[in-house]
Design a protein around this motif. Structure first.
Motif, short mmCIF file in Angstrom:
data_model
loop_
_atom_site.label_atom_id
_atom_site.label_comp_id
_atom_site.label_asym_id
_atom_site.label_seq_id
_atom_site.Cartn_x
_atom_site.Cartn_y
_atom_site.Cartn_z
N GLY A 69 -8.24 -3.82 13.70
CA GLY A 69 -7.85 -5.06 13.05
C GLY A 69 -8.95 -6.10 13.09
O GLY A 69 -9.18 -6.83 12.12
N SER A 98 -11.57 -5.45 10.37
CA SER A 98 -10.93 -5.19 9.08
C SER A 98 -11.84 -5.45 7.88
O SER A 98 -11.61 -4.92 6.80
CB SER A 98 -9.66 -6.03 8.95
OG SER A 98 -9.97 -7.40 9.00
N SER A 99 -12.84 -6.25 8.04
CA SER A 99 -13.74 -6.53 6.91
C SER A 99 -14.85 -5.51 6.80
O SER A 99 -15.66 -5.56 5.87
CB SER A 99 -14.36 -7.91 7.08
OG SER A 99 -15.11 -7.99 8.28
N GLN A 152 -12.29 -0.74 5.09
CA GLN A 152 -11.79 -0.98 3.74
C GLN A 152 -12.88 -0.62 2.74
O GLN A 152 -13.91 -1.27 2.66
CB GLN A 152 -11.36 -2.44 3.57
CG GLN A 152 -10.11 -2.79 4.37
CD GLN A 152 -8.87 -2.24 3.70
OE1 GLN A 152 -8.85 -1.14 3.18
NE2 GLN A 152 -7.80 -3.02 3.70
N ASP A 198 0.85 -1.19 0.00
CA ASP A 198 0.00 0.00 0.00
C ASP A 198 0.89 1.24 0.00
O ASP A 198 1.90 1.30 0.72
CB ASP A 198 -0.89 0.05 1.25
CG ASP A 198 -2.26 -0.57 1.02
OD1 ASP A 198 -2.69 -0.67 -0.14
OD2 ASP A 198 -2.91 -0.94 2.02
N ARG A 211 4.51 -3.86 7.77
CA ARG A 211 3.42 -3.57 8.69
C ARG A 211 3.13 -4.74 9.62
O ARG A 211 2.81 -4.55 10.79
CB ARG A 211 2.15 -3.20 7.91
CG ARG A 211 0.98 -2.76 8.79
CD ARG A 211 -0.29 -2.52 7.97
NE ARG A 211 -1.37 -2.08 8.83
CZ ARG A 211 -2.14 -2.89 9.54
NH1 ARG A 211 -1.94 -4.21 9.48
NH2 ARG A 211 -3.12 -2.41 10.30
N GLU A 212 3.25 -5.95 9.11
CA GLU A 212 2.97 -7.13 9.93
C GLU A 212 3.96 -7.24 11.09
O GLU A 212 3.61 -7.70 12.17
CB GLU A 212 3.04 -8.39 9.07
CG GLU A 212 1.93 -8.48 8.03
CD GLU A 212 2.06 -9.74 7.18
OE1 GLU A 212 3.04 -10.50 7.37
OE2 GLU A 212 1.18 -9.97 6.33
N TRP A 243 -5.40 -0.23 17.51
CA TRP A 243 -4.84 -1.09 16.46
C TRP A 243 -5.52 -2.46 16.47
O TRP A 243 -5.88 -2.99 15.42
CB TRP A 243 -3.33 -1.23 16.69
CG TRP A 243 -2.61 -1.93 15.58
CD1 TRP A 243 -2.44 -3.28 15.42
CD2 TRP A 243 -1.94 -1.31 14.48
NE1 TRP A 243 -1.71 -3.54 14.29
CE2 TRP A 243 -1.39 -2.36 13.69
CE3 TRP A 243 -1.74 0.01 14.09
CZ2 TRP A 243 -0.66 -2.11 12.53
CZ3 TRP A 243 -1.02 0.26 12.92
CH2 TRP A 243 -0.49 -0.79 12.16
N SER A 292 -4.63 0.00 6.66
CA SER A 292 -4.06 -0.87 5.62
C SER A 292 -4.11 -2.32 6.06
O SER A 292 -4.01 -2.64 7.25
CB SER A 292 -2.61 -0.46 5.34
OG SER A 292 -2.00 -1.39 4.46
N ARG A 293 -4.24 -3.20 5.11
CA ARG A 293 -4.19 -4.63 5.38
C ARG A 293 -3.10 -5.32 4.57
O ARG A 293 -3.09 -6.53 4.40
CB ARG A 293 -5.56 -5.28 5.09
CG ARG A 293 -6.64 -4.85 6.07
CD ARG A 293 -6.31 -5.31 7.49
NE ARG A 293 -7.14 -4.68 8.50
CZ ARG A 293 -6.81 -3.60 9.19
NH1 ARG A 293 -5.67 -2.98 8.94
NH2 ARG A 293 -7.60 -3.11 10.11
N LYS A 294 -2.16 -4.52 4.07
CA LYS A 294 -1.07 -5.06 3.27
C LYS A 294 0.16 -5.35 4.14
O LYS A 294 0.30 -4.79 5.23
CB LYS A 294 -0.69 -4.08 2.16
CG LYS A 294 -1.84 -3.71 1.23
CD LYS A 294 -2.32 -4.89 0.43
CE LYS A 294 -3.49 -4.54 -0.49
NZ LYS A 294 -3.14 -3.54 -1.52
N LYS A 295 1.03 -6.18 3.66
CA LYS A 295 2.24 -6.53 4.41
C LYS A 295 3.20 -5.35 4.47
O LYS A 295 3.85 -5.09 5.50
CB LYS A 295 2.94 -7.74 3.78
CG LYS A 295 4.19 -8.17 4.54
CD LYS A 295 4.78 -9.46 3.98
CE LYS A 295 6.00 -9.89 4.79
NZ LYS A 295 6.56 -11.17 4.30
#
Length: 356
Positions: free
Chosen positions: A346, A349-350, A355, A13, A214-215, A342, A92-95
């Protein structure tokens, strides 16, 4: 170790903090580099004008109403000014995340070629870091480099790199006193180098041109240290320094690496240095107390995640700095609230509010 070839475009992202309404020139300049990736644009909640964004990008734009919906109006104030970028990190949900401000343009290297900042950041993150023994040829994993004579073979596999800190051409990352004393000074030196910051060494980190896993360390990049007083103090210039030292302590504790150097971006000239000095001075003084604290910080071995580390750091901030200045007690509370936020976001997240 992860290789560059294994990093996919959909794992990245691009987070852009929009402090200016007209993003046309900025977006068009970055289009050759950004068109393959998903963009998260966070409009500064204090910005009144509508954003102007050209077509041709895969992006989501988040405004104050979106921020209020995700975190609640009572919390959304932490994402004002430069700190709006942290909302992008949160949702964001990207690595991987590459974060760049809207007053930065792609730079050109010493041969006049456009610098692919995204690819260079990902290269930094996807190749090992070497924080436990300094290599005098800098990053040994770059083409044409290697480990020098005397480098321990037991350390040559390195560790995972979690944070990549890029640099700026033109207006370098000077503080207000330096800018005031040297108003015409500009950075024109393109140094073709990447190096790992040694373990236990603190480093000032700016969120203007960074990329991170991010992970691994996302929760440690946080909006926590805020100054208060007459007028709108530039607390965010101290806040990302605080955030940077937090994430460096986390990386050291978890055995992760931090790299600095390439890639460069071109930073447009900023605000009036004298006015910035007036607003920044309280933060400049606080730095003299902050740095020794972080240099000597040690976290318990029971802290095995970035979230754990931030919670433990908050305890130490409250115990050791809370009585020095009220701003540190507030920072400790903000760090704990950030981890709660956070985790809560998380879990949701859906949600369409998170998002788009």
């Amino acid at each position: 170790m992860m290789s560059v070839a294994n990093v996919k475009d959909n794992e990245i992202d691009i987070v852009i903090g929009a402090l200016h309404a007209d993003l046309t020139s900025f977006m068009n300049a970055w289009k050759p580099l950004f068109s393959r990736f998903h963009l998260i644009i966070i409009k500064d909640p204090d910005l009144k004008e509508d954003l102007k964004i050209p077509q041709g990008f895969d992006l989501d734009v988040y405004t104050k109403s979106d921020i209020d919906r995700v975190v609640g109006p009572s919390v959304s104030g932490i994402f004002s000014g430069y700190s709006c970028r942290y909302f992008g990190y949160l949702i964001s949900r990207k690595k991987y995340i590459f974060s760049v401000d809207d007053d930065c343009l792609p730079a050109k290297d010493s041969k006049g070629f456009l610098v692919d900042a995204v690819s260079q950041h990902i290269t930094n993150l996807a190749t090992p870091a070497t924080p436990f023994f300094f290599n005098t040829l800098y990053d040994p994993f770059r083409d044409g480099a290697d480990f020098v004579r005397g480098y321990p073979f037991s350390l040559r596999s390195g560790v995972n790199c979690a944070l990549s800190c890029g640099l700026w051409l033109n207006l370098a990352d000077y503080d207000a006193p330096t800018q005031a004393l040297k108003p015409g000074q500009r950075n024109s030196r393109y140094v073709d180098a990447v190096l790992t910051v040694p373990v236990r060494a603190m480093v000032p980190i700016s969120g203007i041109n960074i990329a991170f896993n991010r992970e691994a360390v996302g929760p440690a990049l946080l909006p926590a240290l805020r100054l208060s007083g007459e007028g709108k103090l530039r607390w965010e210039t101290v806040e990302d320094i605080w955030s940077g030292m937090c994430v460096k302590v986390v990386c050291d504790h978890l055995g992760l690496g931090v790299k600095t150097g390439l890639p460069y971006v071109w930073r447009n000239d900023g605000s009036d240095a004298i006015e910035s000095l007036r607003k920044e001075w309280e933060g400049v003084k606080l730095m003299e107390q902050i740095v020794p604290f972080f240099q000597t910080m040690r976290l318990p071995q029971t802290a095995t995640t970035a979230e754990d580390c931030v919670v433990e750091m908050a305890k130490l901030v409250k115990q050791q700095l809370g009585s020095v200045d009220p701003v540190f007690a507030r920072a400790a509370e903000a760090m704990l609230e950030w981890i709660k936020l956070w985790k809560a976001v998380g879990l949701r997240s859906s949600s369409p509010a998170v998002q788009k």
